[in-house]
Design a protein around this motif. Structure first.
Motif, PDB file in Angstrom:
ATOM      1  N   ALA A  11       0.843  -1.207   0.000  1.00 59.54           N
ATOM      2  CA  ALA A  11       0.000   0.000   0.000  1.00 59.54           C
ATOM      3  C   ALA A  11       0.873   1.250   0.000  1.00 59.54           C
ATOM      4  O   ALA A  11       0.610   2.203  -0.741  1.00 59.54           O
ATOM      5  CB  ALA A  11      -0.931  -0.006   1.205  1.00 59.54           C
ATOM      6  N   ARG A  26      -9.203  -6.046  -8.261  1.00 57.26           N
ATOM      7  CA  ARG A  26      -9.862  -5.548  -7.061  1.00 57.26           C
ATOM      8  C   ARG A  26      -8.884  -5.703  -5.903  1.00 57.26           C
ATOM      9  O   ARG A  26      -8.221  -6.727  -5.782  1.00 57.26           O
ATOM     10  CB  ARG A  26     -11.140  -6.327  -6.752  1.00 57.26           C
ATOM     11  CG  ARG A  26     -12.212  -6.152  -7.804  1.00 57.26           C
ATOM     12  CD  ARG A  26     -12.754  -4.717  -7.815  1.00 57.26           C
ATOM     13  NE  ARG A  26     -13.691  -4.521  -8.892  1.00 57.26           N
ATOM     14  CZ  ARG A  26     -13.423  -3.855 -10.011  1.00 57.26           C
ATOM     15  NH1 ARG A  26     -12.246  -3.338 -10.213  1.00 57.26           N
ATOM     16  NH2 ARG A  26     -14.333  -3.697 -10.941  1.00 57.26           N
ATOM     17  N   LEU A  27      -8.830  -4.679  -5.050  1.00 56.65           N
ATOM     18  CA  LEU A  27      -7.934  -4.688  -3.903  1.00 56.65           C
ATOM     19  C   LEU A  27      -8.725  -4.935  -2.628  1.00 56.65           C
ATOM     20  O   LEU A  27      -9.794  -4.351  -2.429  1.00 56.65           O
ATOM     21  CB  LEU A  27      -7.187  -3.360  -3.787  1.00 56.65           C
ATOM     22  CG  LEU A  27      -6.352  -2.947  -5.000  1.00 56.65           C
ATOM     23  CD1 LEU A  27      -5.656  -1.613  -4.732  1.00 56.65           C
ATOM     24  CD2 LEU A  27      -5.345  -4.017  -5.354  1.00 56.65           C
ATOM     25  N   ALA A  29      -8.087  -5.712   1.804  1.00 50.77           N
ATOM     26  CA  ALA A  29      -7.162  -5.690   2.936  1.00 50.77           C
ATOM     27  C   ALA A  29      -7.973  -5.823   4.216  1.00 50.77           C
ATOM     28  O   ALA A  29      -9.160  -5.488   4.244  1.00 50.77           O
ATOM     29  CB  ALA A  29      -6.359  -4.389   2.958  1.00 50.77           C
ATOM     30  N   ILE A  67     -10.110   0.365  -1.771  1.00 52.53           N
ATOM     31  CA  ILE A  67      -9.709  -0.928  -1.205  1.00 52.53           C
ATOM     32  C   ILE A  67     -10.859  -1.427  -0.336  1.00 52.53           C
ATOM     33  O   ILE A  67     -11.355  -0.704   0.527  1.00 52.53           O
ATOM     34  CB  ILE A  67      -8.436  -0.784  -0.343  1.00 52.53           C
ATOM     35  CG1 ILE A  67      -7.291  -0.226  -1.180  1.00 52.53           C
ATOM     36  CG2 ILE A  67      -8.059  -2.121   0.283  1.00 52.53           C
ATOM     37  CD1 ILE A  67      -6.086   0.200  -0.355  1.00 52.53           C
TER      38      ILE A  67
END
Length: 132
Positions: A11, A26-27, A29, A67
């Protein structure tokens, strides 16, 4: 569409480079990423590594990446189990592994210890993979 879990280190690199993420990726976390990023950029400003203005620009960039931050009960249970199995003292890194295991195609990190643990359990990808 490829779903990538990104680590704190990734990041921060993306924010520094203001990298363009292809629309077919697509992110994801763990929710803790938000606090980790803020704390790291705060420390970087305190140590004179970046200016406050630059830190704010990086935060704005990351906010704009959309995100998907997750931290539900299932993720927490899997993170707990993984941290126990790996003999870790906490569950922070395990949340990244758990999220990848539950909802993503690959984990993107430059953290050697996390890569070692993840390599036994799931698929790893590079920043180059993420950007292509």
């Amino acid at each position: 569409m490829t779903r990538y879990v990104i680590g704190l280190d990734v990041a921060l690199v993306l924010a520094e480079q203001r990298a363009k993420i292809p629309g077919h990726h697509r992110l994801l976390a763990p929710t803790l990423l938000r606090s980790q990023v803020l704390a790291q950029l705060f420390a970087d400003v305190q140590h004179g590594l970046v200016t406050r203005k630059e830190a704010n620009q990086r935060l704005d960039y990351l906010r704009g990446l959309q995100i998907r931050l997750l931290g539900d009960r299932s993720l927490q249970q899997v993170a707990w189990k993984l941290a126990e199995e790996l003999g870790w003292k906490d569950t922070f890194a395990a949340e990244y592994l758990a999220l990848t295991k539950l909802q993503a195609d690959a984990l993107v990190t430059r953290d050697v210890d996390l890569m070692w643990a993840a390599g036994k359990l799931l698929t790893l990808a590079s920043i180059d993979d993420l950007l292509s």
